[in-house]
Structure formats: structure tokens, C-alpha cells
Design a protein around this motif. Sequence first.
Motif, mmCIF file in Angstrom:
data_model
loop_
_atom_site.group_PDB
_atom_site.id
_atom_site.type_symbol
_atom_site.label_atom_id
_atom_site.label_comp_id
_atom_site.label_asym_id
_atom_site.label_seq_id
_atom_site.Cartn_x
_atom_site.Cartn_y
_atom_site.Cartn_z
ATOM 1 N N ALA A 37 0.914 -1.672 0.577
ATOM 2 C CA ALA A 37 -0.097 -0.264 -0.128
ATOM 3 C C ALA A 37 0.599 1.334 0.313
ATOM 4 O O ALA A 37 1.921 1.137 0.674
ATOM 5 N N GLY A 38 0.707 2.099 -0.509
ATOM 6 C CA GLY A 38 1.107 3.385 -0.975
ATOM 7 C C GLY A 38 2.259 3.058 -1.856
ATOM 8 O O GLY A 38 2.503 3.706 -3.580
ATOM 9 N N LYS A 39 3.738 2.145 -1.932
ATOM 10 C CA LYS A 39 4.430 1.867 -2.859
ATOM 11 C C LYS A 39 3.793 1.618 -4.067
ATOM 12 O O LYS A 39 4.520 2.444 -5.090
ATOM 13 N N ALA A 40 2.899 0.725 -4.394
ATOM 14 C CA ALA A 40 2.559 0.419 -5.746
ATOM 15 C C ALA A 40 1.823 1.451 -6.727
ATOM 16 O O ALA A 40 2.084 1.848 -7.667
ATOM 17 N N ALA A 60 -8.453 1.710 -4.295
ATOM 18 C CA ALA A 60 -9.461 0.649 -4.581
ATOM 19 C C ALA A 60 -8.880 -0.378 -5.526
ATOM 20 O O ALA A 60 -9.642 -1.397 -5.373
ATOM 21 N N ALA A 61 -8.709 -0.001 -6.941
ATOM 22 C CA ALA A 61 -8.445 -0.836 -7.919
ATOM 23 C C ALA A 61 -7.201 -2.418 -6.951
ATOM 24 O O ALA A 61 -7.715 -3.041 -7.512
ATOM 25 N N LEU A 62 -6.572 -1.673 -6.131
ATOM 26 C CA LEU A 62 -4.905 -2.735 -6.057
ATOM 27 C C LEU A 62 -5.367 -3.170 -4.837
ATOM 28 O O LEU A 62 -5.228 -4.186 -4.719
ATOM 29 N N ASN A 63 -6.938 -3.067 -3.413
ATOM 30 C CA ASN A 63 -7.193 -3.628 -3.114
ATOM 31 C C ASN A 63 -8.107 -5.187 -3.216
ATOM 32 O O ASN A 63 -8.282 -6.113 -2.341
#
Length: 283
Positions: free
Chosen positions: A156-159, A204-207
Motif C-alpha cells: 500500500a502506498g508504494k504500488a 481501490a483497484a489494488l485492494n
Amino acid sequence: MSGELLRTDVGDLTFDVRVDGPEDGRPVLLLHGFPETSASWAAVTPLLTQAGLRTYAPDQLGYSPGARPGEVEAYSMQNLAQVTADLMTALEIPVADVVGHDWGANVAWTLAAWHPDRVRSLTAVSVPHPAAYTAAFRADPEQKERSAYIRLFWQAGKAEEVLLADDARRLRRMLSGGEQDSGIPAEAIDEYVAVLSAPGALTAALNWYRAMSSDIRVDPVAVPTTYVWSDGDVAIGRTAAEACANYVAGDYRFVELAGITHWIPEQAPDELTRAILDRIASS
């Protein structure tokens, strides 16, 4: 894309849904994957509507601005399948022929397994049954290597920072295919980048990835199923693709496309539509 854009409420969520084709046409639900939107079906939809079908292509959870919960748990496979079933109810579609690409295929598999009464037929594109993928990931070193990118997405954050840096250079490269032309039009890539550049949208998409859990068991599906895989897919190898047959109890077809990348709906819309129509005709 032509057709009509509906805003459809599911509880406190509002989904954007592209609808096209004759009102009395047999309903087909089109579920997109990462990092795209319902626009990924732009080349497939006209071919389906010409065949008399009624298409429903939602911007999925996290992609519709009005359906973007902040909790990672909201993007679990259980919830994604339930939200999709609830969206079908809101659209007054009791049952549909379901087509899913990439993460949309994961949702489609799960919907068919857990809500089989809602799925007349299933056409899964690129991504095999979740259990086939998991088995290949655990046993096949090649699949483990192909899936290594997910480790970045979990951060989270880095991506988000990596994917959006330099005018979303890495996100654009993923969509364009780099040296392999993906077939995705440049204007579509611009649209996807614009959508995911909105505050909270890429998170949201990466979640979807961050909510992944090996504890979830998706049973074999019994609905009539076609799985479409391309041998140029960098994310899904042959081991996982061919293992998919082990997780379908109903009528099953495996369609392999030669020389096509992961982005089948854009790169091979004619071949994909043929597979969808063949499945629908026999279901």
C-alpha cells in the motif's frame, strides 16, 4: 462505446453500467479486469448486440466513483460475488450469460460457484478457476515467476506511487503491452489512466489484490463453461490454464488463442465473441 450509461444503486453504492442492445435481448453481463473499466468491452459489445443480445458492462467495485469503499475487506471475493449478484438484481437481471476478463473472470468464477442460479453460462477470459491458479502458483515455478508482480501491488502506498509516477509510465506500459502490442487503443489507455488517477481510485483497484486470501475455497462450477486463454499471456501460464478443466463439473470448452497477449477483449474481439456466442448458443 455506444449504448446507454445507467447509474444503478446497490445499497449505498452507485455503479456506472454501460447497457447496449435490444431491450428484449438475452442478457449478457460483461465484467472487466485490472486496470481497465467497462470500456474494455468496446470492440466486443457491438458484435454481441448484432447477434441480438443485451449487454450490461459495469464499472466494477472501486472503479465506479460512487462505489469505492475504503476498506480492503470490501474487495474480498465473497463480497465481490455478492455485490455482483445484488447489482444483477438491481438491474432486473435474474440470470445472465456471464463473461469476465482478468479479475472480472475471478468474479465470474466465484459467482458461478456460489450463485449458480444467477449464471446461465460462463465464459472466463485469461484467468482460470481460482483453485487452478492457486494450485499452479504453489507447484509451478514458472507461474510463481509470472505472478511476482503481485508482491508490488500488495504494498500500500508504494504500488500507487510506482504505477502513477512519470505520468503513469508503468501503468501505461502494462496496458500497451510494451514490446508486445496489446491492441488497446491509445485513447482507451488515456481513459483508464485518467480513471485510476482520481483520488483513491488506484488504491481501490489494488485492494482487489490486497484482499486476496488463500483461505477462500471456490468450489468447481457446474454451469456450462468456456475458458479462453492466450499463449502470449504474461500473467497466466499453460499449467494453470490447462488445470482449469479440473474445476468445471459441467460442460466445458477450452479455447486457446495463438499469438495473443493477456488483453484478449481488445486484441482478439472477433475470436472472443465467437467463443462467447458458441457458449451461449449451447446453453
